[in-house]
Design an enzyme around this catalytic site. Structure first.
Site, PDB file in Angstrom:
ATOM      1  N   ASP A  52       0.813  -1.210   0.000  1.00 54.43           N
ATOM      2  CA  ASP A  52       0.000   0.000   0.000  1.00 54.43           C
ATOM      3  C   ASP A  52       0.849   1.264   0.000  1.00 54.43           C
ATOM      4  OD1 ASP A  52      -2.523  -1.180  -0.042  1.00 54.43           O
ATOM      5  OD2 ASP A  52      -2.559  -1.431   2.123  1.00 54.43           O
ATOM      6  N   TYR A 110       6.498 -10.371   6.532  1.00 55.64           N
ATOM      7  CA  TYR A 110       6.411  -8.928   6.727  1.00 55.64           C
ATOM      8  C   TYR A 110       7.067  -8.557   8.057  1.00 55.64           C
ATOM      9  CZ  TYR A 110       3.191  -8.170   2.816  1.00 55.64           C
ATOM     10  OH  TYR A 110       2.635  -8.067   1.570  1.00 55.64           O
TER      11      TYR A 110
END
Length: 271
Positions: A52, A110
């Protein structure tokens, strides 16, 4: 056709995410422009997943095909000259035509970084350097790592993560990839498997690292925001199973800022 796999790192601060968007700077769009400049070919490189706006990558993977024949080292060098300094090609290699950055991925990791203004060891408030602020959540609360560690254990395994998906009805259950780890299209599926997750203090930061077969939109950031609530004492550790069972975004905690999130690595089957 020559089939390519690139591993790249980028600072997402000034980009509107990975996926190309009209009139907006994106990582995918910048790479496509650089490939056009270097090879003269118009291709849209496919990423292992969509990051994002404001999210960074230590090792994003992308794949595409070119008619141009060029040695990997030359392509890497030429692209790094053509790309903005915020994007660097770490490796470039020729691969079998069956390889796809997204479809072939088996697991992703992540990493989320938190700068703690207040700690048990520091009675006065610490100041987050302006050179660190774009890459970590400048968190004003004092966080206890032990309950956060315990709470994160409840999230490992296979669960319905609807409570940790973005609340936007148009994007909430959008996966970072439209297909599963085996390349099968299945539409929005909130059931994901987290293989391992945990917190650690590293280089003056509180770091959350999580590995899974797939992730929903905002899933990691919503998990971090919820675990931060546990760390500051506003949410009990044993509330995590209830939040999962609720299958409702309003049951979980806030969304952590994008600046602290990094795509750490992507794993594939050995060739």
């Amino acid at each position: 056709m020559n089939h390519w796999k690139l591993t790249l790192s980028y600072d997402g601060t000034l980009f509107h995410g990975w996926q190309v968007q009209p009139e907006l700077p994106t990582v995918q769009g910048s790479l496509a422009l650089a490939l056009k400049y270097v090879t003269g070919e118009s291709v849209l490189p496919q990423g292992s997943g969509r990051t994002d706006s404001g999210v960074h990558a230590l090792a994003q993977v992308t794949s595409f095909a070119l008619e141009t024949s060029i040695p990997p080292a030359n392509l890497q060098r030429a692209l790094n000259r053509a790309l903005p300094p915020s994007i660097r090609i770490l490796t470039a290699e020729l691969v079998d035509e069956s390889f796809h950055a997204r479809h072939s991925a088996r697991r992703k990791t992540y990493e989320y970084r938190i700068f703690e203004r207040r700690t048990a060891a520091s009675p006065s408030e610490r100041i987050c350097s302006p050179f660190l602020a774009p890459y970590a959540w400048d968190c004003r609360w004092q966080l206890a790592i032990e309950p956060m560690q315990e709470a994160s254990k409840y999230l490992c395994g296979t669960h319905d993560f609807t409570s940790f998906a973005a609340s936007d009805p148009e994007r909430g259950l959008r996966e970072e990839e439209s297909d599963d780890a085996n390349g099968k299209a299945h539409g929005p599926n909130p059931v994901k498997t987290l293989l391992q997750a945990g917190w650690a203090h590293e280089d003056g930061l509180l770091v959350y690292r999580v590995t899974g077969s797939g992730f929903l939109h905002h899933m990691v950031r919503n998990i971090v925001g919820t675990l931060a609530d546990v760390g500051r004492g506003s949410l009990a550790v044993d509330e995590i199973p209830r939040i999962l069972a609720a299958r409702n975004r309003t049951a979980a905690g806030p969304t952590a800022p994008a600046c602290g999130l990094f795509l750490h690595s992507v794993e594939y089957d050995p060739v």
